[in-house]
Design a protein around this motif. Sequence first.
Motif, mmCIF file in Angstrom:
data_model
loop_
_atom_site.group_PDB
_atom_site.id
_atom_site.type_symbol
_atom_site.label_atom_id
_atom_site.label_comp_id
_atom_site.label_asym_id
_atom_site.label_seq_id
_atom_site.Cartn_x
_atom_site.Cartn_y
_atom_site.Cartn_z
ATOM 1 N N UNK A 1 0.857 -1.264 -0.025
ATOM 2 C CA UNK A 1 0.013 0.010 -0.077
ATOM 3 C C UNK A 1 0.800 1.445 0.041
ATOM 4 N N UNK A 2 0.244 2.276 -0.320
ATOM 5 C CA UNK A 2 0.823 3.631 -0.370
ATOM 6 C C UNK A 2 0.870 3.945 1.486
ATOM 7 N N UNK A 3 2.134 4.223 1.776
ATOM 8 C CA UNK A 3 2.475 4.499 3.342
ATOM 9 C C UNK A 3 2.770 5.908 3.705
ATOM 10 N N UNK A 4 2.231 6.320 4.792
ATOM 11 C CA UNK A 4 2.762 7.553 5.398
ATOM 12 C C UNK A 4 3.187 7.146 6.812
ATOM 13 N N UNK A 5 4.558 7.543 6.979
ATOM 14 C CA UNK A 5 5.130 7.172 8.251
ATOM 15 C C UNK A 5 5.462 8.359 9.306
ATOM 16 N N UNK A 6 5.301 8.325 10.323
ATOM 17 C CA UNK A 6 5.427 9.375 11.285
ATOM 18 C C UNK A 6 5.898 8.746 12.502
ATOM 19 N N UNK B 1 6.574 6.369 15.742
ATOM 20 C CA UNK B 1 6.120 4.958 15.236
ATOM 21 C C UNK B 1 4.809 4.681 14.846
ATOM 22 N N UNK B 2 4.205 5.869 14.171
ATOM 23 C CA UNK B 2 2.902 5.648 13.592
ATOM 24 C C UNK B 2 3.056 5.527 12.109
ATOM 25 N N UNK B 3 2.258 4.492 11.539
ATOM 26 C CA UNK B 3 2.129 4.117 10.301
ATOM 27 C C UNK B 3 0.763 4.090 9.741
ATOM 28 N N UNK B 4 0.478 4.766 8.628
ATOM 29 C CA UNK B 4 -0.876 4.528 7.998
ATOM 30 C C UNK B 4 -0.583 4.305 6.299
ATOM 31 N N UNK B 5 -1.415 3.165 6.332
ATOM 32 C CA UNK B 5 -1.268 2.635 4.831
ATOM 33 C C UNK B 5 -2.768 2.833 4.266
ATOM 34 N N UNK B 6 -2.650 2.892 2.901
ATOM 35 C CA UNK B 6 -3.889 3.271 2.065
ATOM 36 C C UNK B 6 -3.675 2.552 0.842
ATOM 37 N N UNK B 7 -4.812 1.422 0.523
ATOM 38 C CA UNK B 7 -4.867 0.759 -0.481
ATOM 39 C C UNK B 7 -5.992 0.722 -1.202
ATOM 40 N N UNK B 8 -6.188 0.535 -2.513
ATOM 41 C CA UNK B 8 -7.657 0.511 -3.339
ATOM 42 C C UNK B 8 -7.690 -0.775 -3.862
ATOM 43 N N UNK B 9 -6.760 -1.616 -3.488
ATOM 44 C CA UNK B 9 -6.987 -3.208 -4.282
ATOM 45 C C UNK B 9 -6.343 -3.119 -5.319
ATOM 46 N N UNK C 1 -0.397 12.986 4.987
ATOM 47 C CA UNK C 1 0.873 13.583 5.316
ATOM 48 C C UNK C 1 0.759 14.695 6.403
ATOM 49 N N UNK C 2 -0.152 15.833 6.235
ATOM 50 C CA UNK C 2 -0.350 16.881 6.915
ATOM 51 C C UNK C 2 -1.163 16.525 8.096
ATOM 52 N N UNK C 3 -1.985 15.581 7.974
ATOM 53 C CA UNK C 3 -2.864 15.132 9.106
ATOM 54 C C UNK C 3 -1.809 14.494 10.079
ATOM 55 N N UNK C 4 -1.020 13.639 9.702
ATOM 56 C CA UNK C 4 -0.260 12.992 10.730
ATOM 57 C C UNK C 4 0.878 13.911 11.197
ATOM 58 N N UNK C 5 1.153 14.901 10.957
ATOM 59 C CA UNK C 5 1.992 15.876 11.273
ATOM 60 C C UNK C 5 2.018 15.920 12.769
ATOM 61 N N UNK C 6 2.868 15.413 13.568
ATOM 62 C CA UNK C 6 3.166 15.317 15.142
ATOM 63 C C UNK C 6 2.502 14.151 15.745
ATOM 64 N N UNK C 7 2.071 13.222 14.766
ATOM 65 C CA UNK C 7 1.492 11.951 15.385
ATOM 66 C C UNK C 7 2.653 11.022 15.980
ATOM 67 N N UNK C 8 3.669 11.072 15.669
ATOM 68 C CA UNK C 8 4.956 10.033 16.126
ATOM 69 C C UNK C 8 5.204 10.944 17.582
ATOM 70 N N UNK D 1 -1.551 18.932 20.503
ATOM 71 C CA UNK D 1 -1.253 18.789 19.092
ATOM 72 C C UNK D 1 -0.441 20.137 18.799
ATOM 73 N N UNK D 2 -1.232 21.300 18.859
ATOM 74 C CA UNK D 2 -0.087 22.421 18.372
ATOM 75 C C UNK D 2 1.124 22.774 18.922
ATOM 76 N N UNK D 3 1.313 22.185 20.146
ATOM 77 C CA UNK D 3 2.542 22.418 21.045
ATOM 78 C C UNK D 3 3.462 21.615 20.228
ATOM 79 N N UNK D 4 3.114 20.245 20.098
ATOM 80 C CA UNK D 4 3.920 19.135 19.709
ATOM 81 C C UNK D 4 4.310 19.610 18.020
ATOM 82 N N UNK D 5 3.598 19.884 17.211
ATOM 83 C CA UNK D 5 3.580 20.481 15.935
ATOM 84 C C UNK D 5 4.530 21.520 15.667
ATOM 85 N N UNK D 6 4.327 22.474 16.389
ATOM 86 C CA UNK D 6 5.106 23.577 16.356
ATOM 87 C C UNK D 6 6.636 23.704 17.064
ATOM 88 N N UNK D 7 6.642 22.705 18.101
ATOM 89 C CA UNK D 7 7.839 22.688 18.775
ATOM 90 C C UNK D 7 7.978 23.353 19.993
#
Length: 218
Positions: A115-120, A122-130, A145-152, A189-195
């Motif tokens: 699948x197409x994978x987005x990694x942050x 230790x968070x991993x999200x995969x997208x597949x359309x079969x 990619x934008x949504x997962x910013x800071x997820x790790x 979330x904002x604090x983690x994303x902005x550092x």
Amino acid sequence: MIPLLHDFTDATVLVVGGGPVGARKARRFAREAQVVVVSPAFADRDFDEAELIRAAPTADEIPAWLERTTPALVVAATDDEAINEAVADAARERGVLVNRADRSGEREVDSVVVPATVREDPVTVAVATGGTAPALSKYLRQELEGTLDGAGEMARVCAGLREELKARDVAVDRRREIVTDVVNSPDVWTALRTGTSNCPQVIEDVLGEELATEGDRP
């Protein structure tokens, strides 16, 4: 198809085919597995740290390559359908997972889709359309990619916070409430994303608030 995460640590992935698709597959798996690429020629592309073996196996010789490399997964990535079919047949006979890079849509037994994978981490999200719409998978990956910013970093906060709360003998239900509140907090979330705050600081702040409010709870 059911999405699963597979650990390829110390495992071998055999890629048959050294063109652009084979190179992409090699790069994808080289981060976690020992990758061997077999091909008579190699595209002028990056194969990461994969081992490149220059050979042109016939369909009858494919089983020997599986015996030689004992892979956990085989990728059929040539432009020769007969060779790709031989790779899939040899893999199935040995109970080895196979990825047919030349096939989309309906899959055969023991086949896998990468699948197409987005990694942050230790968070991993995969997208597949079969295999039916690779362009859509790519689009959704870019959106995520934008949504997962800071997820790790959030994942590390949750893990550290759970351990600290457990060490302080905080009740299970209360631990769950605290971690859920942190995950649902836009400010965190904002604090983690902005550092402006990091993992240890967030954990310290949350624990401080918990200690301050312990006396207020019945």
